[in-house]
Design an enzyme around this catalytic site. Structure first.
Site, PDB file in Angstrom:
ATOM      1  CB  THR A  22      -0.913  -0.039   1.243  1.00 38.97           C
ATOM      2  OG1 THR A  22      -1.835  -1.096   1.038  1.00 38.97           O
ATOM      3  CG2 THR A  22      -1.668   1.254   1.436  1.00 38.97           C
TER       4      THR A  22
ATOM      5  CD  GLN B  47      -3.369  -7.666  -1.607  1.00 39.37           C
ATOM      6  OE1 GLN B  47      -3.152  -6.549  -1.122  1.00 39.37           O
ATOM      7  NE2 GLN B  47      -2.838  -8.765  -1.108  1.00 39.37           N
TER       8      GLN B  47
ATOM      9  CB  CYS C  96      -5.064  -6.313   5.570  1.00 43.17           C
ATOM     10  SG  CYS C  96      -4.927  -4.620   6.140  1.00 43.17           S
TER      11      CYS C  96
ATOM     12  CE  LYS D 260       1.538 -10.731   0.883  1.00 42.17           C
ATOM     13  NZ  LYS D 260       1.136  -9.763   1.912  1.00 42.17           N
TER      14      LYS D 260
ATOM     15  CG  ASN E 144       5.836 -12.257   2.237  1.00 43.35           C
ATOM     16  OD1 ASN E 144       4.921 -11.745   2.884  1.00 43.35           O
ATOM     17  ND2 ASN E 144       6.861 -11.562   1.830  1.00 43.35           N
ATOM     18  N   GLY E 145       8.533 -13.400   3.835  1.00 42.82           N
ATOM     19  CA  GLY E 145       8.959 -12.938   5.156  1.00 42.82           C
ATOM     20  C   GLY E 145      10.458 -12.819   5.277  1.00 42.82           C
ATOM     21  CG  ASP E 146      11.766 -11.789   8.158  1.00 37.88           C
ATOM     22  OD1 ASP E 146      11.220 -10.677   8.268  1.00 37.88           O
ATOM     23  OD2 ASP E 146      11.534 -12.739   8.922  1.00 37.88           O
TER      24      ASP E 146
ATOM     25  NE  ARG F 200       9.546  -6.171   6.456  1.00 37.49           N
ATOM     26  CZ  ARG F 200      10.018  -6.779   7.523  1.00 37.49           C
ATOM     27  NH1 ARG F 200      10.318  -6.089   8.605  1.00 37.49           N
ATOM     28  NH2 ARG F 200      10.178  -8.078   7.531  1.00 37.49           N
TER      29      ARG F 200
HETATM   30  C1  FMN Z   1       4.615  -0.468   3.633  1.00 41.10           C
HETATM   31  C2  FMN Z   1       3.961  -1.806   3.495  1.00 41.10           C
HETATM   32  C3  FMN Z   1       2.728  -1.904   2.877  1.00 41.10           C
HETATM   33  C4  FMN Z   1       2.109  -3.160   2.717  1.00 41.10           C
HETATM   34  N1  FMN Z   1       0.907  -3.255   2.066  1.00 41.10           N
HETATM   35  C5  FMN Z   1       0.351  -4.483   1.837  1.00 41.10           C
HETATM   36  C6  FMN Z   1      -0.851  -4.643   1.079  1.00 41.10           C
HETATM   37  O1  FMN Z   1      -1.468  -3.687   0.630  1.00 41.10           O
HETATM   38  N2  FMN Z   1      -1.333  -5.897   0.886  1.00 41.10           N
HETATM   39  C7  FMN Z   1      -0.704  -7.013   1.388  1.00 41.10           C
HETATM   40  O2  FMN Z   1      -1.163  -8.143   1.172  1.00 41.10           O
HETATM   41  N3  FMN Z   1       0.427  -6.885   2.112  1.00 41.10           N
HETATM   42  C8  FMN Z   1       0.979  -5.663   2.334  1.00 41.10           C
HETATM   43  N4  FMN Z   1       2.149  -5.559   3.042  1.00 41.10           N
HETATM   44  C9  FMN Z   1       2.791  -6.787   3.561  1.00 41.10           C
HETATM   45  C10 FMN Z   1       3.846  -7.297   2.602  1.00 41.10           C
HETATM   46  O3  FMN Z   1       3.280  -7.596   1.340  1.00 41.10           O
HETATM   47  C11 FMN Z   1       4.557  -8.554   3.162  1.00 41.10           C
HETATM   48  O4  FMN Z   1       3.624  -9.589   3.313  1.00 41.10           O
HETATM   49  C12 FMN Z   1       5.213  -8.314   4.509  1.00 41.10           C
HETATM   50  O5  FMN Z   1       5.881  -7.057   4.553  1.00 41.10           O
HETATM   51  C13 FMN Z   1       6.238  -9.410   4.829  1.00 41.10           C
HETATM   52  O6  FMN Z   1       7.261  -9.460   3.875  1.00 41.10           O
HETATM   53  P1  FMN Z   1       8.736  -8.867   4.145  1.00 41.10           P
HETATM   54  O7  FMN Z   1       9.232  -9.515   5.403  1.00 41.10           O
HETATM   55  O8  FMN Z   1       9.507  -9.232   2.909  1.00 41.10           O
HETATM   56  O9  FMN Z   1       8.571  -7.379   4.340  1.00 41.10           O
HETATM   57  C14 FMN Z   1       2.754  -4.321   3.217  1.00 41.10           C
HETATM   58  C15 FMN Z   1       3.999  -4.201   3.848  1.00 41.10           C
HETATM   59  C16 FMN Z   1       4.609  -2.968   3.982  1.00 41.10           C
HETATM   60  C17 FMN Z   1       5.965  -2.877   4.646  1.00 41.10           C
END
Ligand code: FMN
Length: 383
Positions: free
Chosen positions: A25, A77, A111, A151, A223-225, A248
């Protein structure tokens, strides 16, 4: 019960070795996605759109689902809690954009924020399998040959993970065409690392169920980290996922896609990083326009991007590899002035960087980052 459309009746999603930029987002806007595609992202997705305003024709919501021509595998999405909103939204997406305009539609079941959760949407869907099933079957039908993906998280509460109960059902009962599991619960938000052991268990039960049903396996992403090429391939090999979705990691270092595609850790120079920032400004102006409004929007979203990118620690300065997403060193001095500037956590410096490409802001322009990414663990993220 309605018979779901099977994934075989849909366009097949060939996601093997896909480099998937997560839905984000605000920060996952079109110019940022375009930049990630330049760096090697092969699967991209819109920012989260809400079913209700889509159905009522909100221009703002429809702007969120626009694709850039460079996005070759592009999904939308969608968030919503009930079939009477999600199914008409799917129908409209199929009608307005069609199979050549979107490659898949993804349901946000992750979410955590109260506003969405209290409407029965986002991660709230994880505890409502009957309602969820109705949404999935109805949307699948409404989408025709456009594949439907999901997701989701491990569950709502830390001590009650239930992704492993839903995962065997997504494809076999509900006709889902691909799934992504973020290895954290709603309750957990970003505290502690994602649980990849649990992701592995879930992948195994899902694969087993599909085999028993005699169906062709669909892509499963974890997904994660993920923050390095090494991290990507280790996660893939250890857990059996088809790929890792990047959120991220891509925000902090959009060139992560290149690292993964080329299986190397890239000690990128500050000048190369600045070129990425220049491109974002260029793409922003071409998307939002180069009038005052467009320049202000570009400046704002460039600053949002920098609120993540300043967290990057150059590999050449690290004591050990691979780099980790939760590393927070004391403030450091870069190898040159530009590298030090790019590491600045101050909004004033982000504005200075934006000014290099957009000229000085007018007096009315103010900026405070939407996602408080400065303190690890406090992201007000939506997923
Ligand atoms: C700024 C930000 C906005 C996000 N917006 C969404 C979103 O709109 N829809 C969604 O499914 N996940 C959203 N996420 C979650 C990410 O898609 C992801 O699942 C989560 O950050 C874990 O992955 P990572 O560890 O690689 O950051 C958002 C994450 C961040 C940091």
């Amino acid at each position: 019960m309605d018979v779901p459309m099977r994934p075989e009746e849909k366009k097949r999603l060939n996601w093997e070795n896909g480099l998937y930029l997560a839905p984000l987002t605000t920060v996952g806007n079109l110019p940022f996605r375009r930049l990630c595609v330049d760096y090697g992202a092969t699967i991209t997705i819109s920012e989260m759109a809400l079913a209700q305003p889509l159905v009522t024709g909100s221009a703002e919501e429809w702007a969120l689902v626009r694709r850039h021509e460079s996005e070759k595998m592009f999904g939308v999405q969608l968030a919503g809690g009930f079939p009477n909103r999600m199914v008409p939204a799917a129908e409209l997406l199929a009608k307005e954009l069609g199979p050549s305009g979107i490659d898949f539609v993804d349901i946000n079941m992750g979410c955590p924020i109260d506003l969405i959760f209290k409407q029965g949407a986002g991660s709230a869907l994880m505890d409502q399998p009957t309602r969820l099933g109705k949404i999935l079957v109805g949307m699948n039908r409404a989408l025709g040959e456009i594949p439907l993906t999901v997701k989701f998280r491990t569950g709502i509460l830390n001590n009650k993970p239930n992704a492993h109960k839903l995962m065997p059902r997504y494809e076999t009962e509900w006709g889902v065409s691909a799934m992504t599991l973020h290895g954290r619960s709603r309750q957990q938000r970003y505290s502690r690392l994602a649980n990849w052991d649990y992701i592995k268990e879930c992948v195994e039960v899902a694969r087993e169920a599909v085999k028993d049903a005699g169906m062709a396996p669909i892509p499963i992403f974890g997904n994660g980290d993920c923050f390095s090429a090494q991290g990507y391939y280790e996660a893939k090999e250890r857990t059996g996922v088809d790929g890792v979705m990047l959120a991220r990691g891509a925000l902090i270092k959009p060139w992560l896609f290149t690292e993964i595609a080329e299986r190397r850790e890239w000690d990128i120079s500050a000048t190369e990083r600045l070129e990425g920032i220049r491109k974002f400004a260029e793409y922003g102006l071409s998307h939002w326009g180069s009038d005052t409004l467009g320049v202000n929007l570009t400046r704002r979203f460039l600053c949002e991007a920098l609120s993540f990118q300043h967290r990057y620690i150059p590999i050449g300065l690290l004591e050990r590899m691979p780099p980790m997403i939760n590393e927070r060193p004391p403030s450091y001095k870069g190898r040159n002035e530009l590298e030090t500037l790019l590491a600045s956590p101050y909004v004033g410096d982000w504005l200075k960087i934006a000014e290099m490409f957009l000229g000085p802001p007018d007096e009315s322009f103010t900026f405070s980052p939407k996602h408080k990414s400065n303190a690890y663990g406090s992201e007000e993220a939506q997923g």
